[in-house]
Write an enzyme that holds these catalytic residues in place. Structure first.
Site, PDB file in Angstrom:
ATOM      1  CG  HIS A   7     -36.326  18.404  40.101  1.00  0.00           C
ATOM      2  ND1 HIS A   7     -36.785  19.292  39.078  1.00  0.00           N
ATOM      3  CD2 HIS A   7     -36.444  19.256  41.210  1.00  0.00           C
ATOM      4  CE1 HIS A   7     -36.539  20.369  39.394  1.00  0.00           C
ATOM      5  NE2 HIS A   7     -36.652  20.453  40.805  1.00  0.00           N
ATOM      6  CG  HIS A  79     -38.865  22.479  45.093  1.00  0.00           C
ATOM      7  ND1 HIS A  79     -37.574  22.878  45.500  1.00  0.00           N
ATOM      8  CD2 HIS A  79     -38.738  22.164  43.717  1.00  0.00           C
ATOM      9  CE1 HIS A  79     -36.695  22.707  44.710  1.00  0.00           C
ATOM     10  NE2 HIS A  79     -37.222  22.267  43.479  1.00  0.00           N
ATOM     11  CD  GLU A 130     -38.110  24.113  40.172  1.00  0.00           C
ATOM     12  OE1 GLU A 130     -37.906  22.927  40.733  1.00  0.00           O
ATOM     13  OE2 GLU A 130     -37.334  24.965  39.606  1.00  0.00           O
TER      14      GLU A 130
END
Ligand code: CO
Length: 134
Positions: A7, A79, A130
């Site tokens: 994502h 992010h 991440e």
């Protein structure tokens, strides 16, 4: 080591307005707002054919994204999340290559209930990364 893009997370000042932009202007499928008090965010998930966008808004007093929104009042990309097969193996490789892992270096449980690590943006072109065990 990294696999699929899981994502992209975007911090937004107004969740309803952001959901409307994605649903009506961009024609995407969006979820209802989901409160995640343990992560200090309210999230709307935008489902794309090949990935997801997460629209994030601060929730509670100690939200980890409150400062970001102060510095970026219009919102912005926060992010990107890449999948890895094995979080501990990924962590060891990242350590060995000198990448800085935020916090104490131990995986935390992310917004999808899976173990995640965050990598220092200064090591990756100014982008907070991440990594999530898929
Ligand atoms: Co994320």
């Amino acid at each position: 080591m990294i696999g699929r893009l899981n994502h992209v997370a975007i911090v937004v000042p107004d969740l309803a307005a952001a959901a409307q932009s994605y649903a009506e202007t961009l024609g995407a499928t969006v979820s209802k707002p989901i409160e995640m008090p343990e992560h200090g965010v309210t999230t709307i998930f935008v489902e794309l054919p090949n990935s997801k966008i997460e629209l994030l808004h601060p929730l509670g007093e100690d939200s980890p994204i409150a400062k970001y929104l102060e510095r970026n009042p219009d919102g912005g990309m926060h992010h990107i999340c890449y999948e890895v097969d094995e979080i501990m193996a990924a962590r060891d490789q990242l350590f060995a290559k000198g990448a800085r892992i935020l916090g104490d270096g131990e995986p935390r449980t992310g917004a999808h209930g899976k173990p995640v690590l965050f990598l220092h943006p200064k090591d990756f072109c100014g982008t907070l990364i991440e990594v999530e065990q898929a």
